[in-house]
Scaffold this active site. Sequence first.
Site, PDB file in Angstrom:
ATOM      1  N   HIS A 346       0.800  -1.233   0.000  1.00 24.55           N
ATOM      2  CA  HIS A 346       0.000   0.000   0.000  1.00 24.55           C
ATOM      3  C   HIS A 346       0.822   1.266   0.000  1.00 24.55           C
ATOM      4  O   HIS A 346       0.267   2.358   0.123  1.00 24.55           O
ATOM      5  CB  HIS A 346      -0.922   0.042   1.221  1.00 24.55           C
ATOM      6  CG  HIS A 346      -1.989  -1.004   1.218  1.00 24.55           C
ATOM      7  ND1 HIS A 346      -3.247  -0.767   0.722  1.00 24.55           N
ATOM      8  CD2 HIS A 346      -1.970  -2.286   1.624  1.00 24.55           C
ATOM      9  CE1 HIS A 346      -3.973  -1.866   0.858  1.00 24.55           C
ATOM     10  NE2 HIS A 346      -3.217  -2.812   1.393  1.00 24.55           N
ATOM     11  N   LYS A 534      -8.238  13.855   4.914  1.00 20.47           N
ATOM     12  CA  LYS A 534      -7.355  12.687   4.862  1.00 20.47           C
ATOM     13  C   LYS A 534      -6.365  12.829   6.006  1.00 20.47           C
ATOM     14  O   LYS A 534      -6.296  13.890   6.636  1.00 20.47           O
ATOM     15  CB  LYS A 534      -6.614  12.607   3.527  1.00 20.47           C
ATOM     16  CG  LYS A 534      -5.984  13.937   3.091  1.00 20.47           C
ATOM     17  CD  LYS A 534      -5.286  13.845   1.743  1.00 20.47           C
ATOM     18  CE  LYS A 534      -6.189  13.970   0.549  1.00 20.47           C
ATOM     19  NZ  LYS A 534      -6.375  12.756  -0.222  1.00 20.47           N
ATOM     20  N   ARG A 535      -5.579  11.783   6.284  1.00 24.64           N
ATOM     21  CA  ARG A 535      -4.563  11.921   7.320  1.00 24.64           C
ATOM     22  C   ARG A 535      -3.600  13.050   6.969  1.00 24.64           C
ATOM     23  O   ARG A 535      -3.373  13.363   5.799  1.00 24.64           O
ATOM     24  CB  ARG A 535      -3.798  10.604   7.487  1.00 24.64           C
ATOM     25  CG  ARG A 535      -4.575   9.569   8.253  1.00 24.64           C
ATOM     26  CD  ARG A 535      -4.858  10.021   9.679  1.00 24.64           C
ATOM     27  NE  ARG A 535      -3.667   9.972  10.488  1.00 24.64           N
ATOM     28  CZ  ARG A 535      -3.365   8.976  11.333  1.00 24.64           C
ATOM     29  NH1 ARG A 535      -4.203   7.969  11.497  1.00 24.64           N
ATOM     30  NH2 ARG A 535      -2.251   9.002  12.039  1.00 24.64           N
ATOM     31  N   LYS A 540       1.041  14.429   1.379  1.00 22.37           N
ATOM     32  CA  LYS A 540      -0.317  14.746   0.916  1.00 22.37           C
ATOM     33  C   LYS A 540      -0.484  16.253   0.683  1.00 22.37           C
ATOM     34  O   LYS A 540      -1.461  16.702   0.113  1.00 22.37           O
ATOM     35  CB  LYS A 540      -1.349  14.238   1.921  1.00 22.37           C
ATOM     36  CG  LYS A 540      -1.398  12.703   2.036  1.00 22.37           C
ATOM     37  CD  LYS A 540      -2.426  12.251   3.065  1.00 22.37           C
ATOM     38  CE  LYS A 540      -2.353  10.779   3.388  1.00 22.37           C
ATOM     39  NZ  LYS A 540      -3.017   9.921   2.385  1.00 22.37           N
ATOM     40  N   THR A 642      -8.377   6.796  -1.846  1.00 21.35           N
ATOM     41  CA  THR A 642      -9.727   6.265  -2.011  1.00 21.35           C
ATOM     42  C   THR A 642     -10.761   7.368  -1.753  1.00 21.35           C
ATOM     43  O   THR A 642     -11.867   7.310  -2.282  1.00 21.35           O
ATOM     44  CB  THR A 642      -9.985   5.072  -1.065  1.00 21.35           C
ATOM     45  OG1 THR A 642      -9.475   5.401   0.230  1.00 21.35           O
ATOM     46  CG2 THR A 642      -9.315   3.828  -1.581  1.00 21.35           C
ATOM     47  N   LYS A 646     -14.531   8.639  -3.558  1.00 23.84           N
ATOM     48  CA  LYS A 646     -15.776   8.960  -2.854  1.00 23.84           C
ATOM     49  C   LYS A 646     -16.296  10.321  -3.289  1.00 23.84           C
ATOM     50  O   LYS A 646     -17.500  10.520  -3.484  1.00 23.84           O
ATOM     51  CB  LYS A 646     -15.552   8.920  -1.331  1.00 23.84           C
ATOM     52  CG  LYS A 646     -15.186   7.532  -0.831  1.00 23.84           C
ATOM     53  CD  LYS A 646     -14.655   7.531   0.608  1.00 23.84           C
ATOM     54  CE  LYS A 646     -13.950   6.200   0.885  1.00 23.84           C
ATOM     55  NZ  LYS A 646     -13.127   6.224   2.109  1.00 23.84           N
TER      56      LYS A 646
END
Length: 797
Positions: A346, A534-535, A540, A642, A646
């Site tokens: 992952h 998100k985290r 990110k 992911t 969504k």
Amino acid sequence: MFSDKEQFKEVFLRKLEMTYGKSVEETSKRDQFHVLGMMVREYISKDWIKSAEKARTSKSKQVYYLSIEYLPGRFLGNNLLNLGITGLIKDGLNDLGIDLAEIEDHEADAGLGNGGLGRLAACFLDSLASLSLPGHGCGIRYKHGLFEQKFVDGFQVELPEQWLRHGFVWEVRKPDLAEEIPFWGTVESYSDGGRLKFRHIDAVKVLAVPYDVPVVGYQNKTVNTLRLWSAEPSPVPWQKDIMKYKRETEAVTEFLYPNDTHDEGKILRLKQQYFLVAATLKSIVGTFRKKYKDIHRFHEMVGLHINDTHPVLAIPELMRILIDEENLTWDEAWKITTQCISYTNHTTLSEALEKWPVRILAPLLPRIYMIIHEINERYCQELWQEYPGNWNHIEQMAIIAHGEIRMAHLAIAGSFSVNGVAKLHTEILKTREMQNFYKLYPDKFNNKTNGITHRRWLMKANPELSGLITEAIGDGWKKSPEELEMLNQFDNDEAFLRRLREVKRTKKHQLADRIHKNTGLKVNVDSIFDVQVKRLHAYKRQLLNVFHILYVYNRMKEDKQYKPYPRTFIFGAKASPGYYYAKKVIKLINSVAEKVNSDCEVNKYIQVIFLENYNVSLAEEIFPATEVSEQISTASKEASGTGNMKFMMNGALTIGTLDGANVEMEERLGRDNIFIFGLHADQVLNYLSNGGYSPYDYYHGDERIQLICNQLINGFFPNSSDQFEAIFDSLLTENDQFFVLRDFASYISTQRKVEAAYQDEKSWSKKSLKNIAMSGFFSSDRTVKEYADEIWKIQTI
Ligand code: 26W
């Protein structure tokens, strides 16, 4: 039990009275939730028993998904939806003057995961059951899930999470199926009819007690099982210091480790990993033994999937069982093990690749260490055949080297399938991170692009949009999400597009109410809802989003004529408690929010909302209300993502880099329906291997950047002037590892395109429709079907 509304009401009232000895009026919402939960569980139980019996008696292969994390969120609404009884229950409760939504709010989120990996596991369970596939989840019943996040003065504070405080109505404790798990001690050898054998002695034993949770398929009578193991003291009375023993055993499943990506290397974490694997395998082998005689056929009947390397000890543990307990030879055991195990990677971030020091693993799991050592010996011999004399190469690929065990190498060597989670990610594994292994075992590598369950993320989270879709194209899409493509025919239907906008507006209003309730802030529902949830991670790049906000702010301050289109920037993010930089970014977002929201020159145009404690339930309210989805990781770093899917499924438009599954979104949407910016993965990887990037060039060359960077340290944030030096340094002193400054200009100009596009209402609605229509591919039903057909070789029952 109940089969219609009237019967439901009768049973509900009777149970409420019997359980609490109160009349309905006197009961609390929590009492009502609990009784409803028990009733639904009873409703499920018949099919659960039947499904379990089928699994037990049928001669079809069963797959077990091993994951150290599951992030299912709440079960009630999802179970009602999948059972097809939402309407019945809602109406029945209405008659009694009770609002179902209010009751649902009393269920605690099962937050037994950190983020993407755990949520993916939960989506897969939903898809496995909904496709009537014989696949079950195996995990840990942490007493405390992921910490609860509060902001104090803009800083993140972590509180222990307490999801079991009022009990968990969906679980069934199975004490009769408990297993003993040995730690510490030593290995002794003995002779068994002339054969050298080994056994683990003087071990400290921990009792693993399973709690089974039903996983209800979508209107198909299938109910699979998620088995969560809890650690308890074993009843053997040999301990002197019994209190210490009790504490230490219970500690094994007390807390979920709150870090995703950074590996802490703590002994308790390793205990959790072995505890999950050993308990799961004992129970699977036990079941297999009752059903079949020939252990040589184990791999034909059982598939074991390991979700990242966290459960990789399943490889040496299965070897141990087959050799020590089933008396197979090494070669027989290896053949069976490697045909049983499949592995998903992952992440390519090197700090996330697990490595365990031999000095920690060997004393805790002495027999397991012996086996890993032997696997490594034989594997290095194989490498020697392949690359004779090339010590350097062999050392690079070895499972044990420099006193450490490399779990990813063990996973690749001991499995028949290795997959990445999006096309780009799998390519990077094959051509870079794992290229040596790919050369050696090209057939093992394959891609399975992630997906999300459209049942929770569209049907449950957005009933308004689901209703509109069904009105337009019928309800075939619920079982065959690829049928969403039929929506493309409404591309020019003004009335339909208007209704699409109305749905979005309804969801924006609902989210605005939630924001008001949680923060006291009123947001402008006419503004663009621009969301990054998100985290919190450097890669990110929440920081890039913040830079954009500061850019708009600065421009408004400088040019009083400049009026951007109103926008509400919404964030949700937890930082790992020990992740210093991430916590600084949290503080920064809160400081920017304070600055922007309190400035009446700008707050009519832009607002910044940072929602506390982002979790699955909050996510269900956020995705449907979003118009702009921020997927802005440094290209090559986000394995898939992911959340991106969504948002897409709920009609948001993405601004993103060509990273992870964004690439495949763009492939399906075309350039006009997604806003792509920034460096490509190969450019990033090229910079990283060859150098050539100097953030100073961008700092000096772009006044906008220079101003924002300086604001981090020059007192612009009045009470926090010394807070953000670490962020400033990450950009300039530490060479901006994630290319924030490099991608800034491209990001800003793309945001201007987003702003312009939004103002063309009709064209925006068309793009939004296209996103929904093309999102069927990203249903986890498609993903799970691919796993079932290509890796696990299992069939619908
Ligand atoms: C050892 C510490 C640790 C803990 C968790 C290392 C790594 C992890 C996970 C692999 C992190 C994770 O959740 N990865 C995410 O997995 C998602 C599901 O495949 C992807 O969509 C995300 O891109 C990826 O970051």
